[in-house]
Design an enzyme around this catalytic site. Structure first.
Site, PDB file in Angstrom:
ATOM      1  N   ASP A  13     -32.106  22.434  -3.395  1.00 36.90           N
ATOM      2  CA  ASP A  13     -32.787  22.498  -4.851  1.00 36.90           C
ATOM      3  C   ASP A  13     -31.630  22.763  -5.780  1.00 36.90           C
ATOM      4  O   ASP A  13     -31.013  23.033  -5.869  1.00 36.90           O
ATOM      5  CB  ASP A  13     -33.593  24.393  -4.749  1.00 36.90           C
ATOM      6  CG  ASP A  13     -34.117  24.586  -5.978  1.00 36.90           C
ATOM      7  OD1 ASP A  13     -34.143  23.604  -7.468  1.00 36.90           O
ATOM      8  OD2 ASP A  13     -34.971  25.770  -5.761  1.00 36.90           O
ATOM      9  N   HIS A  15     -32.909  23.136  -9.154  1.00 40.67           N
ATOM     10  CA  HIS A  15     -32.731  23.985 -10.773  1.00 40.67           C
ATOM     11  C   HIS A  15     -31.754  25.338 -10.890  1.00 40.67           C
ATOM     12  O   HIS A  15     -32.144  26.532 -10.410  1.00 40.67           O
ATOM     13  CB  HIS A  15     -34.414  25.078 -10.290  1.00 40.67           C
ATOM     14  CG  HIS A  15     -35.340  23.779  -9.897  1.00 40.67           C
ATOM     15  ND1 HIS A  15     -35.685  23.843  -8.587  1.00 40.67           N
ATOM     16  CD2 HIS A  15     -36.631  23.841 -10.719  1.00 40.67           C
ATOM     17  CE1 HIS A  15     -37.050  22.651  -8.749  1.00 40.67           C
ATOM     18  NE2 HIS A  15     -36.899  22.803  -9.693  1.00 40.67           N
TER      19      HIS A  15
END
Length: 148
Positions: A13, A15
């Site tokens: 990920d 983000h």
């Protein structure tokens, strides 16, 4: 005494916005934050918690694959003989319809608290303060019992 927390985004990920906001909120609340950034492996979380004598590990995931990314995470923590409070939050499962099912899954994996992506950072900080204060009280009680 300042409490040290490890913060990062697990797995593949990338983000970063959520943990940046959480890092700022935690620091403003008086925590010492070690932000591991994005695409963090389980090993990096464990190594950072050990190296920094952390009281808590906060895992973030927004891309929906946290179930796979967190398999075996608490075993690694146990193998490293760490006594840390663990939190996870974000969009943790693809197609997540019932967050209570998701929360139950991650609690069964060993996380102390599980938050959805709509959680206000202040709510997580309030919970963290309560959990870490409780741990401090238990440690103090144990040391008083041993010395008595």
């Amino acid at each position: 005494m300042t409490k040290t927390v490890i913060l990062g985004v697990i797995g593949s990920d990338a983000h970063v916005v959520g943990i940046t906001i959480l890092e700022q909120a935690l620091e403003a609340a008086g925590f010492d934050v070690v932000n591991l950034g994005v695409q963090t492996s389980q090993e990096e979380f464990v190594e950072a918690a050990s190296a920094n004598d952390a009281e808590a590990v906060l895992v973030s995931s927004l891309y929906g694959h946290a179930k796979q990314d967190c398999e075996g995470f608490h075993q690694r923590i146990a193998d490293a003989d760490l006594d840390v409070t663990t939190y996870i939050g974000g969009n943790l499962a693809v197609g997540q319809d019932d967050f209570e099912e998701t929360r139950k899954f991650f609690r069964e994996l060993g996380f102390d608290r599980v938050f959805d992506s709509e959680t206000d950072p202040e709510d997580a900080i309030e919970a963290l303060r309560a959990d870490l204060d409780m741990r401090s009280s238990e440690s103090e009680q144990e040391s008083q019992t041993v010395s008595a």
